[in-house]
Structure formats: C-alpha cells, structure tokens
Design a protein around this motif. Sequence first.
Motif, short mmCIF file in Angstrom:
data_model
loop_
_atom_site.label_atom_id
_atom_site.label_comp_id
_atom_site.label_asym_id
_atom_site.label_seq_id
_atom_site.Cartn_x
_atom_site.Cartn_y
_atom_site.Cartn_z
N HIS A 160 10.48 24.57 55.29
CA HIS A 160 11.05 25.82 55.80
C HIS A 160 9.92 26.81 56.10
O HIS A 160 8.90 26.84 55.39
CB HIS A 160 12.01 26.42 54.77
N PRO A 161 10.06 27.61 57.17
CA PRO A 161 8.99 28.58 57.51
C PRO A 161 8.60 29.49 56.36
O PRO A 161 7.44 29.92 56.27
CB PRO A 161 9.60 29.38 58.67
N ASP A 162 9.54 29.80 55.46
CA ASP A 162 9.21 30.65 54.32
C ASP A 162 8.18 30.01 53.38
O ASP A 162 7.53 30.71 52.61
CB ASP A 162 10.48 30.98 53.52
N ASN A 163 8.07 28.69 53.42
CA ASN A 163 7.22 27.99 52.46
C ASN A 163 5.94 27.42 53.06
O ASN A 163 5.19 26.74 52.37
CB ASN A 163 8.01 26.84 51.81
N ILE A 164 5.69 27.68 54.35
CA ILE A 164 4.56 27.04 55.03
C ILE A 164 3.22 27.49 54.44
O ILE A 164 2.37 26.67 54.07
CB ILE A 164 4.62 27.32 56.54
N THR A 165 3.01 28.80 54.36
CA THR A 165 1.72 29.30 53.87
C THR A 165 1.48 28.88 52.43
O THR A 165 0.37 28.47 52.06
CB THR A 165 1.66 30.82 54.00
N GLU A 166 2.51 28.95 51.61
CA GLU A 166 2.37 28.55 50.21
C GLU A 166 1.99 27.08 50.10
O GLU A 166 1.13 26.70 49.31
CB GLU A 166 3.68 28.81 49.45
#
Length: 784
Positions: free
Chosen positions: A201-207
């Motif tokens: 999910h885009p919310d978890n990409i950087t993490e």
Amino acid sequence: MRFGQQLKSSLVRDWMFYYIDYEGLKDALHLHRTWDEKAEQEFVSKLEKELDKVYGFTQVKSEEIIRRIAASENEVNDVVAQVDQPGPNGPTDEDFELLEEDLSDIIADVHDLAKFTQLNYTGFQKIIKKHDKTTRWVLKPVFATRLKQKPFYKDNYDSFIVKLSKLYDDVRTRGNPVKGDSAAGGKQQNFVRQTTKYWVHPDNITELKLIVLKHLPVLVFNASKEFQVDDSAITSIYFDNTDTWELYQGRLKKTEGAEAIRLRWYGGMSNENIYVERKTHREDWTGEESVKARFKLKEKHVNAYLRGEYTPEQIFEKERRDNKRPEKDIASDEQLAREIQYRVLTRSLVPVTRSFYHRTAFQLPGDARVRISLDTELTMTREDNLDGRQRAGDNWRRMDIGIDWPFSQLPPEDIERFPYAVLEVKLQTQAGQEPPQWIRELTASHLVEAVPKFSKYIHGTATLNPKRINLLPYWAPQMKVDIRKPVSHKFGIERPGASNDISTSGNMDDDSDDDDASYGLPQAQGNEDDDRIRRLREARDVMEQQDINQRRNYGAISGGEGPNALDVEERIAAQPVATDDYPIYDSDSEDEEDELEEARRAGGWQYRQTLIKHKAKEVGNTLAEWGWAIIPRPRPTDVGGGGFHLGVPSWKQPGEIKRFKAPKGKRIHVPVRVEPKVQLATERTFLSWLEFSILLGSIAATLLNFGDGLALAAAWAFTIIACCALFYSASLYLWRVRMIRKRRAVTYHDKWGPTLLCIGLLAAVATSFGVRLGGGGWQGGLKG
C-alpha cells in the motif's frame, strides 16, 4: 478506526504542535448556526494557517535531514578512511556503533516525516470533504489549487534512501562493503530459486524501503552519477496478436512453453539502447526453469527489425567485427533475435500494452542470494491501434507520452494507474536452507500482501481491454478490497533507545457527522494550546488503554496484536461459507446463464435442449438442498455476521470478502497446477473402477450360469451395479480429462462414487440373501 482517533494515536510527541489541528477545524465547522460568507472566510483563514504550518514544518525538517545526512557522510568517510591505518589509530567497533546509531536516528526521522506528510494530507482531504458535506459550500477545487502551490505531500524520499543506504552499508560492513558485478551469482546450479510477489500500500512504501536498506544496500548501477528519479524509470512494451490474444492466454494459463515478448528501456525516451526480451514459461515437472533471454538493439533499428527488414546478422555484424565477446555468446543472441523476429512476423504480433514504473532494487553486488525490488508509480497504457485510434501508428511505441508520470494527458480509457507498489523477493537458498529471518518477518508483516504470479502485462491487458478480454486473472476481483492490515507483530522502524511513536497501519475511515454531541455549542474560551495539549494527551491515554484491553480480552479473534492474532487471510478463512469445496469464484454460474441466453437467441431444438438441461439442474439442486436440510446432523449456532455478539467482536473487517463473482460475460482464471502425474492418476483411477466393474460382472455371470433359479435375481443385481459403475467411471474420467485440459479449478476428488458403490454392493448382497431366505433355500439346506 476513525481518522480523528488515528491521528491522535499516531502523533510523534516532539512534533505534535505541527500536525493539522483536525479537531479544531471540525469544531470551527459548528461554531456558527448559519453558514454565511463570514463563517466561510473564518474557516478558510484557519485552514490556510494550518496548511502554512504543515508546509513550513516539512520544508524545515527536510532541510534538517539533508544537513544531518551530509554531516553523517563526512563522519563516515573520515572513519572509513582510517580503517586501513595500522596500530591504535584505526577506528574501533564503538566508533562504528555510534555512527550506526546516528544513521538509525536519521532513518527514523525520514520514516516519521513520511508518515507526517501522509497523515496531514489525509487530514486536509477529509476536513475539506466534511466541510463541503456539512456547509454545502464547495471548497474542494479551490483548496486543491492551494495544495498544489504548497505540495508538502509530494516530497520524494528516494534521494534520502539512496544516500542513507550507502552510508549504512559502509558502517554495517565496517568500511568494507561488498563489491562486484550486480548480475553475478545467478548461474549456480546448486541453488533453489524462489520468487514471490507482493502488493504494498502507498502508505507503507517509504517504511518498507527504510526497513530493507538496513539489511541490503540500494543497487546503484552508476555510482559516479548523482541520483535522479529518471534513473529508476523502467518502461516495457508488450506484444500480442489482437485477434487471438494468444500470448496473453498462454501467460495467464501458464501453459508449457508460453511466451511473453517485450521491448524494454531504462530511463528517459532519449535512451538509444532497447532490450528485446522473451520470457518462456516452463512447468516444474519438465525439470527446466523458466527462461528470460534478451539482446540489445539500437532504437533507430527497432521498426526495421520488427518488419523483417533489419536482419539478425546485421544486428551483430559490428560486434563480430570488434571481437569483444565470445563467438558462442554472439551466436546465441543472434539465434534469439532470429526466433523473436520470426514469431513477430508469423504470428502478427503488434504492440498492445506499455508498463511504466520506478524501480528501487536492493542487492549486495556480486551476491544474488537475496534480491528485492520495489516498483512504484506502476502504470499501464494502451499501445494498440484498435477502436479506430492511431496510438502508436506505424511506430513500435506511442510518442505522446514518455516518463512524465502520471500521464495526465491520456484519456481514462487508455491508462490504468495501479493503486499499489509491487514488491518482488527473489531468494537463492541451498536445498533445505531457510531464508534470512528478516525476510520471513518482512513477508509475514502487515506491510505486504502476497499475490503469487502477479503480472503487470496480464493486469494491464485485461484492464485496458474489457470488451476483448473475457478471461481475467484471479486477483482481478480483489482490486477493490483494502489490503491494509493491522500490525500483526512488532516489526518496523524504531528510533534507537526509544519506542516507535508512529502506528498508522489501521484504516483511516471517514468520521461520522455526529462524532460529538456538543458540536452545536460554542467552543469554550481559553488557551487553545493548553487545551489542545490536554486533549491530545487524554486521547492518547484512552487509545493506549483501549488497545491494551482489546488485546487482553479478545486476542486473536479481534484481529489485534499479539502472537495469536489473525491476519486478513486467516480472518477471511474463518468466515462461514457454503458447503462447496471451491467457493471463492462463481464463474461457472455466469457461464451457464450466458449459454442459456445464447441458446435462446438461436432458438429451435438447441434452445429446448439447453432449457431442459438448465431446469433439470435447478430441480436437482433444489431437491439436494431439501434432502441435506432434513438430514439430522450437528448444526453450528449462528451468532451473526458483524458487530459485537455474545460478548465476542466480529473478526470480519470492513472490505473483507470471501466470495468473488466474475463480471457478466467474463470468467476468472484460477491458477491450477497440472503435472503429468495428475493425468496418470486420473487414468489409474479409471482403470481401478474398470477392474472392479469386470469383477462384479464375473460374479454376476457365475451366478447366472451355475446358480439355480433363485440366483437369477442376485445376478441381475450385480450386473446392474457393474454397469452403473462402468458408465459412472467412464463419464467421470472424461469429465476430469476435459477439466484438466482446460485447467479449471473444480472438485477433482470423488465425494460420492465410492459411497454409492458400497451402498449398491450392500443392496446386491442383501437381495441375494433375501431371495435365498425368502425362497426357503436356507431351510432346505438345513434339512439336507
């Protein structure tokens, strides 16, 4: 979880004054009994202040991170430069540990800033939506312009990640990073290769990127060049026959020898090197591995090559003359070029689908045991000239787009913007060896959703050609299901020496309009900052206590944290379903309705035959349901499908479904693995039934020839059972062979045949004994 609660529970304590004042903005919407121009101006003014605050903080924090990375880079370089110095002047392990702790703190800052921008952007979107719904004044398009002027949410952290990856790798290896060819290590035959794909999910990409870089460095092909976003762009053009879609069908069904032909380039449209690739699927039972082969071609020669005017001999003429590669390798590439050109010409293959994405690859140079790639901004576009539109024309690719994502100039029917990133994990482990622990934790975490055999080409082609493609991939119905999951175990980015402040894994649902009964009252006067701090602390305490109680009381069923927590797949599997064995996809009923509709249009005897068959099946299903309903058996107690029932919360989360239904006129392809032993097992089962039928027939013939008149009834009984078993097994064998050939996910095991055969044998033996006893044979035998 409502967004207001999510925001309160996800605050970084040191940054709490810089978040959007979501509660204050909600209160402002209810300050005035009648919403007029003055009220609108006051609200917009407050909203502008919040935007300026958030935008200013992100700018300051980004510059601070840049300065910290530069300072850490100087420190790391100084320490690494002393590694080769002999004696006490060299760096100690404590020096590297301090550097690693400092870099971990910067990584945590990048993670927190990414979550900060995500939360605030969501907050602005939701408060605007609530404003337009509550006041009936439309503010969304106007404020969208203001957001574009201060795009705090568009910051790209890839440059941070690349720099931090190199520094962290230098520190982790104590100044001796692994060096070598990034493509090396892929030809050892004593390794087992395993590739799995996941959605992120885009919310978890950087993490996810920050987690991986702590274990694997970002793979940079040109370390001497400053990183640019365009460097990670990858574009592919896929070819197919627009009449038969044979390559699409083959890749979807995973038939032996199925091919995919594509042209790929890296970076912008000005790149002169185009790679012509062919991927060939091999079944596991063949003992061979799927192969991807490619050769390089200049862009100016692509059209001539596809038309057959530029021959493979001409492609490698200069390379042969320069003698820079072995003749064996050149001959292999030339043969590949000849085969691809032949297939393009003979099968009338044309460009149909383009895929574009930015790839971040993680791998140790020269070590291919673990390779991880993350593809973001994945977009598929049409390249065909169907529907009377010249998209690519006579060229091999369309030229109205390049790498200018998100390609806003294209019409909606020409583009599919994939909502998730695609993570691909490739492992090479020795037989019996487990993957690294961090890989197992990552793939089992809430950050990823496993989607085996996902294909960009298959998804794009099926989505962009809804009127031409009727066989859909199995993941198509799941596109509207939210893949975000609650945190299943403690896994993520943590700041050294402190607990993680951010936990944004829950879904951020819209707040209801009646969140607080006191909204109609004016806000109490006083110090706004003190009041806000008090509200934030109280909300955090309440949320933490609720979370503790939920985990303590409900454990795994609630889907909360803990070692026994159920993830999404387990919760779905625990839902009550129908008694059929394969309840996920209901494509067969759609096929029957379409068949009946086609027969109705044709009319005549074909329609009457199809209608009788359809009605007979309906009657049979109804009678079977009635029979199953009246059979005495233990039945579970229905406690309802949602909410709290009998003190137990429902484990079904919003958006989770178990039964998928194909759109009308289409069928969902469920991957079915077919090996030769499946066909052999089907034949062996049929031969066993045939042997048993012959045995029963022999018994019947013996009774008929050597028995008395009373044995005639028993002979008839055994003969009927033998004939029924023979016809049943032959019909079942033919049906199984047809389903195997079509690779259909149906119930291949026989649930009723053996049981009915045993009942039939019991009936035949009972008839034999009954006739003998009824005819006095038993008494006569005793008197004799």
